[in-house]
Scaffold this motif. Structure first.
Motif, short mmCIF file in Angstrom:
data_model
loop_
_atom_site.label_atom_id
_atom_site.label_comp_id
_atom_site.label_asym_id
_atom_site.label_seq_id
_atom_site.Cartn_x
_atom_site.Cartn_y
_atom_site.Cartn_z
N LYS A 16 -0.57 -3.81 4.13
CA LYS A 16 -0.10 -2.46 3.85
C LYS A 16 1.42 -2.35 4.03
N ASN A 17 1.98 -3.14 4.94
CA ASN A 17 3.42 -3.08 5.20
C ASN A 17 4.23 -3.59 4.02
N LYS A 29 16.66 3.10 -4.26
CA LYS A 29 17.15 3.08 -5.64
C LYS A 29 16.89 4.42 -6.35
N ASN A 30 16.39 5.40 -5.62
CA ASN A 30 16.04 6.71 -6.18
C ASN A 30 14.97 6.61 -7.27
N GLU A 31 14.11 5.63 -7.16
CA GLU A 31 12.99 5.47 -8.08
C GLU A 31 11.73 5.99 -7.38
N TYR A 32 11.64 7.31 -7.35
CA TYR A 32 10.64 7.97 -6.51
C TYR A 32 9.21 7.78 -7.02
N ARG A 33 8.99 7.78 -8.32
CA ARG A 33 7.63 7.57 -8.85
C ARG A 33 7.11 6.18 -8.47
N LYS A 34 7.98 5.18 -8.60
CA LYS A 34 7.58 3.82 -8.23
C LYS A 34 7.32 3.74 -6.73
N ALA A 35 8.13 4.43 -5.94
CA ALA A 35 7.93 4.44 -4.49
C ALA A 35 6.58 5.05 -4.15
N LEU A 40 1.06 4.84 -2.10
CA LEU A 40 -0.36 5.15 -2.34
C LEU A 40 -1.23 3.90 -2.29
N ILE A 41 -0.70 2.77 -2.77
CA ILE A 41 -1.45 1.51 -2.65
C ILE A 41 -1.63 1.16 -1.18
N SER A 42 -0.58 1.34 -0.39
CA SER A 42 -0.69 1.09 1.04
C SER A 42 -1.76 1.98 1.66
N LEU A 43 -1.82 3.22 1.20
CA LEU A 43 -2.84 4.14 1.72
C LEU A 43 -4.25 3.76 1.27
N MET A 44 -4.37 3.08 0.14
CA MET A 44 -5.69 2.59 -0.27
C MET A 44 -6.17 1.52 0.69
N ILE A 45 -5.23 0.75 1.24
CA ILE A 45 -5.57 -0.30 2.20
C ILE A 45 -5.88 0.30 3.57
N ILE A 50 0.41 6.28 8.71
CA ILE A 50 1.31 7.44 8.82
C ILE A 50 2.64 7.15 8.12
N TYR A 51 3.14 5.94 8.25
CA TYR A 51 4.42 5.59 7.62
C TYR A 51 4.35 5.78 6.11
N ALA A 52 3.25 5.34 5.50
CA ALA A 52 3.08 5.49 4.05
C ALA A 52 2.98 6.96 3.67
N ARG A 53 2.31 7.75 4.49
CA ARG A 53 2.21 9.19 4.22
C ARG A 53 3.58 9.86 4.28
#
Length: 185
Positions: A16-17, A29-35, A40-45, A50-53
């Motif tokens: 997840k990290n 890089k201000n690429e918020y959609r990619k971020a 969200l993939i991390s949250l699937m794992i 909390i960090y991903a949220r």
């Protein structure tokens, strides 16, 4: 046919990290959609990450999707209710979403958890101003200044508020104090 978003053959992709780090990289890089995708993939794992949220909420905030940011922050708060950053970010998102009541509640909670958080104090005062509660805003600014007499943002905001209220002598005193602290003002 099943579709697997996560390549389980690659051990690094299971972590997840890794996805949070990717999300952080896209944020820089201000690429918020990619971020968001990475968080969200991390949250699937790990749904309790909390960090991903928090990361996803910041990306949504930058996209001005405050309701989605708030949802992720509420989920993070439900997992760990003693993180002042969660309440501060909730306050910011509510403030940006024009919900001053919930913004105030969250800035107050931030300050209870982290009494010296000047950013939360300033935002609380600003929220009072936006709610036409000038007396409360003045009280908060004065409290900040008592503890931090050289804190220019509080001095400046209070001076501006005094100008709005046509209390020019009070404003001038604050401007003189700011100039004494920093000649660039």
């Amino acid at each position: 046919m099943s579709f697997n978003l996560i390549n389980t053959d690659n051990p690094i992709k299971k972590d997840k990290n890794f996805f949070c780090a990717q999300g952080d990289s896209f944020m820089l890089k201000n690429e918020y959609r990619k971020a968001i995708k990475e968080y969200l993939i991390s949250l699937m794992i790990d749904r309790k990450n909390i960090y991903a949220r928090k990361g996803a909420s910041k990306a949504y905030k930058n996209l001005k999707e405050y309701d989605k940011a708030i949802k992720h922050l509420k989920d993070a708060r439900d997992l760990f209710s003693f993180d002042s950053e969660i309440y501060y970010e909730l306050g910011l998102n509510y403030l940006l979403n024009a919900d001053n009541i919930n913004a105030k509640k969250n800035f107050i909670r931030t300050i209870k958890l982290e009494p010296d958080n000047k950013n939360a104090q300033i935002k609380l005062a600003l929220t009072h101003e936006l709610s036409s509660e000038d007396d409360m805003a003045i009280m908060v600014y004065k409290t900040i200044i008592e503890k931090n007499p050289c804190y220019i943002p509080a001095l400046s905001n209070l001076a501006a508020l005094y100008i709005e209220q046509e209390e020019f002598e009070q404003a001038i005193l604050l401007f003189k104090k700011m100039i004494a602290i920093n000649n660039d003002y």
